[in-house]
Design an enzyme around this catalytic site. Structure first.
Site, short mmCIF file in Angstrom:
data_model
loop_
_atom_site.label_atom_id
_atom_site.label_comp_id
_atom_site.label_asym_id
_atom_site.label_seq_id
_atom_site.Cartn_x
_atom_site.Cartn_y
_atom_site.Cartn_z
N ARG A 1 -51.36 84.49 -30.33
CA ARG A 1 -52.15 84.03 -29.19
C ARG A 1 -52.78 82.67 -29.52
O ARG A 1 -53.13 82.40 -30.67
CB ARG A 1 -53.28 85.03 -28.87
CG ARG A 1 -52.83 86.30 -28.17
CD ARG A 1 -52.31 86.05 -26.76
NE ARG A 1 -51.95 87.28 -26.05
CZ ARG A 1 -50.71 87.77 -25.96
NH1 ARG A 1 -49.71 87.16 -26.56
NH2 ARG A 1 -50.49 88.88 -25.28
N HIS B 1 -44.35 80.10 -24.71
CA HIS B 1 -44.66 81.54 -24.79
C HIS B 1 -43.40 82.38 -24.47
O HIS B 1 -43.40 83.18 -23.53
CB HIS B 1 -45.79 81.91 -23.82
CG HIS B 1 -46.47 83.20 -24.21
ND1 HIS B 1 -47.83 83.42 -24.07
CD2 HIS B 1 -45.98 84.37 -24.70
CE1 HIS B 1 -48.13 84.64 -24.48
NE2 HIS B 1 -47.02 85.24 -24.86
P1 NAP Z 1 -49.60 95.77 -33.43
O1 NAP Z 1 -48.46 96.70 -33.66
O2 NAP Z 1 -50.85 96.30 -32.82
O3 NAP Z 1 -49.93 95.09 -34.83
C1 NAP Z 1 -51.09 94.38 -35.08
C2 NAP Z 1 -51.22 94.14 -36.58
O4 NAP Z 1 -52.35 93.32 -36.81
C3 NAP Z 1 -51.45 95.44 -37.35
O5 NAP Z 1 -50.75 95.41 -38.57
C4 NAP Z 1 -52.95 95.41 -37.62
O6 NAP Z 1 -53.35 96.10 -38.79
C5 NAP Z 1 -53.18 93.93 -37.79
N1 NAP Z 1 -54.60 93.59 -37.56
C6 NAP Z 1 -55.34 93.73 -36.42
N2 NAP Z 1 -56.60 93.31 -36.62
C7 NAP Z 1 -56.66 92.91 -37.91
C8 NAP Z 1 -57.68 92.38 -38.72
N3 NAP Z 1 -58.93 92.18 -38.25
N4 NAP Z 1 -57.39 92.07 -39.99
C9 NAP Z 1 -56.15 92.29 -40.50
N5 NAP Z 1 -55.14 92.78 -39.77
C10 NAP Z 1 -55.38 93.09 -38.50
O7 NAP Z 1 -49.13 94.56 -32.51
P2 NAP Z 1 -47.65 93.96 -32.32
O8 NAP Z 1 -46.90 94.75 -31.34
O9 NAP Z 1 -47.07 93.74 -33.66
O10 NAP Z 1 -48.02 92.55 -31.63
C11 NAP Z 1 -48.87 91.62 -32.28
C12 NAP Z 1 -49.30 90.52 -31.30
O11 NAP Z 1 -48.21 89.66 -31.03
C13 NAP Z 1 -49.73 91.01 -29.92
O12 NAP Z 1 -51.06 91.46 -29.91
C14 NAP Z 1 -49.53 89.77 -29.05
O13 NAP Z 1 -50.73 89.03 -28.99
C15 NAP Z 1 -48.48 88.97 -29.80
N6 NAP Z 1 -47.22 88.86 -29.04
C16 NAP Z 1 -46.76 87.62 -28.70
C17 NAP Z 1 -45.57 87.50 -28.02
C18 NAP Z 1 -45.02 86.14 -27.67
O14 NAP Z 1 -44.06 86.04 -26.91
N7 NAP Z 1 -45.55 85.08 -28.19
C19 NAP Z 1 -44.83 88.64 -27.68
C20 NAP Z 1 -45.33 89.88 -28.04
C21 NAP Z 1 -46.53 89.98 -28.74
P3 NAP Z 1 -53.17 97.68 -38.93
O15 NAP Z 1 -51.66 97.90 -39.01
O16 NAP Z 1 -53.84 98.02 -40.18
O17 NAP Z 1 -53.76 98.29 -37.69
C1 GLV Z 2 -46.63 88.84 -24.96
O1 GLV Z 2 -47.23 87.87 -25.26
C2 GLV Z 2 -47.05 90.17 -25.24
O2 GLV Z 2 -48.21 90.37 -25.62
O3 GLV Z 2 -46.22 91.10 -25.08
#
Ligand code: NAP
Ligand code: GLV
Length: 313
Positions: free
Chosen positions: A228, A276
């Site tokens: 983000r 994005h």
């Molecule tokens: P997720 O499964 O919820 O993973 C989040 C990770 O971040 C987990 O490993 C979590 O730790 C860690 N985390 C959260 N808060 C933390 C902190 N304070 N300190 C250290 N680690 C922390 O999410 P995801 O599905 O992988 O997606 C991640 C992010 O990618 C989304 O929230 C979104 O903003 C972004 N995204 C972007 C796009 C794009 O097109 N650019 C697309 C999809 C997603 P734990 O495992 O210990 O809980």
């Molecule tokens: C895209 O940015 C998502 O959060 O899935």
């Protein structure tokens, strides 16, 4: 069962019919302003605050993305926006993990194999072999080891690169040196060559890509932000680029999207900008996942992807 659908401004094309096909027993309707009719579930992307008013009947709200920062941002600004007993559920993968791995791997290898520099030399019609980046010190650090970050870290490690990962809770991932919790952040970041951000945007993580973080990286490091815009302190990146501490960056996400025409990043030759699009949820897979979860909840079962509102992700 009644389901509300609100997807204005989403970049992919989820359609109400595909949810109806996946869940024929449901009555699905688009939400319009003023619709206060009953609903059991909602499928949304960035709904306005008004969407939630008087919706105590909602059992679950399904967010059409992995990041729930828009909805939780509303909740933080206006506590009580999300009905108290309503579950908030995010998408899990639905095609995004492999796309994210492609995007990040391409960017890391492009930097490691110096393709941008060779493109520059080609423009100058110069035949010159550049010094190889030693693989052993080309450490990639992945912030966030969730659904997306863990897959990205594993993929990078399959190229034989030294990979570190950082999360809140401790992890074990083959080929990845895992660090957890704020007190291991400095050890994680120390001399990282490419920093990849895949954290959720929360009050704890916003601003993590800042001058202090950049100062701990190897000089001439590379930044990839695919999570983000709120994670990045933009002025700190510009300073780190001009001092050479950060050599270049690839950014897919921004504080304001679309990135305003007047923004300084557009004219930075060492910043690669994408709109994005690093990972888009696949519409049919997303609807299918949501349909399965609605069925499971209706049967009284448990589902994955439930957001911890306190933690913010
Ligand atoms: P997720 O499964 O919820 O993973 C989040 C990770 O971040 C987990 O490993 C979590 O730790 C860690 N985390 C959260 N808060 C933390 C902190 N304070 N300190 C250290 N680690 C922390 O999410 P995801 O599905 O992988 O997606 C991640 C992010 O990618 C989304 O929230 C979104 O903003 C972004 N995204 C972007 C796009 C794009 O097109 N650019 C697309 C999809 C997603 P734990 O495992 O210990 O809980
Ligand atoms: C895209 O940015 C998502 O959060 O899935």
């Amino acid at each position: 069962m009644k389901i509300l659908f609100y997807t204005q401004g989403i970049s992919f094309d989820p359609d109400l019919q595909s949810l109806s096909r996946a869940l024929p027993e449901a009555e699905v309707r688009h939400w319009e302003r003023g619709d206060t009719g009953p609903a059991d579930f909602a499928v949304v992307w960035r709904p306005p605050r008004e969407f939630f008013v008087g919706r105590d009947d909602l059992r679950a709200v399904f967010n059409l993305g992995a990041g729930v920062d828009a909805i939780l941002g509303l909740e933080r600004a206006h506590p009580g926006t999300l009905p108290k007993h309503t579950l908030l559920v995010r998408l899990e993968d639905t095609g995004m993990a492999s796309q994210m791995a492609e995007y990040v791997t391409h960017t890391v290898l492009r930097y490691m194999r110096r393709f941008d520099e060779y493109a520059h030399l080609q423009a100058l019609q110069q035949w010159k072999v550049l010094e190889r980046h030693p693989r052993e010190t080309f450490t990639v650090g992945v912030l966030g080891l969730g659904v997306l970050g863990a897959h990205v870290a594993e993929t990078l490690s399959s190229f034989g690169l030294p990979v570190r990962g950082f999360s809140r809770s401790a992890k074990k991932i083959e080929g990845v040196d895992c660090y957890a919790g704020a007190n291991q952040f400095d050890a994680f970041i120390d001399k990282v060559k490419v920093l990849v951000n895949l954290l959720p945007s929360t009050p704890d993580t916003d601003g993590v890509l800042n001058a202090r973080t950049f100062s701990k990286l190897t000089r001439g490091a590379y930044l990839i932000n695919v999570a983000r815009g709120a994670h990045l302190v933009e002025g700190d990146l510009l300073e780190a680029l001009s001092s050479g501490q950060v050599a270049a960056a690839t950014l897919d996400v921004f504080h304001h999207e679309p990135l305003p025409a007047s923004h300084a990043f557009w004219s930075q030759s060492r910043i690669t900008i994408t709109p994005h699009c690093s990972a888009e949820a696949l519409p049919d897979e997303s609807m299918w996942q949501i349909a399965q979860k609605i069925r499971e909840l209706t049967r009284g079962g448990s589902i994955g992807g439930i957001v911890n509102v306190e933690q913010g992700y």
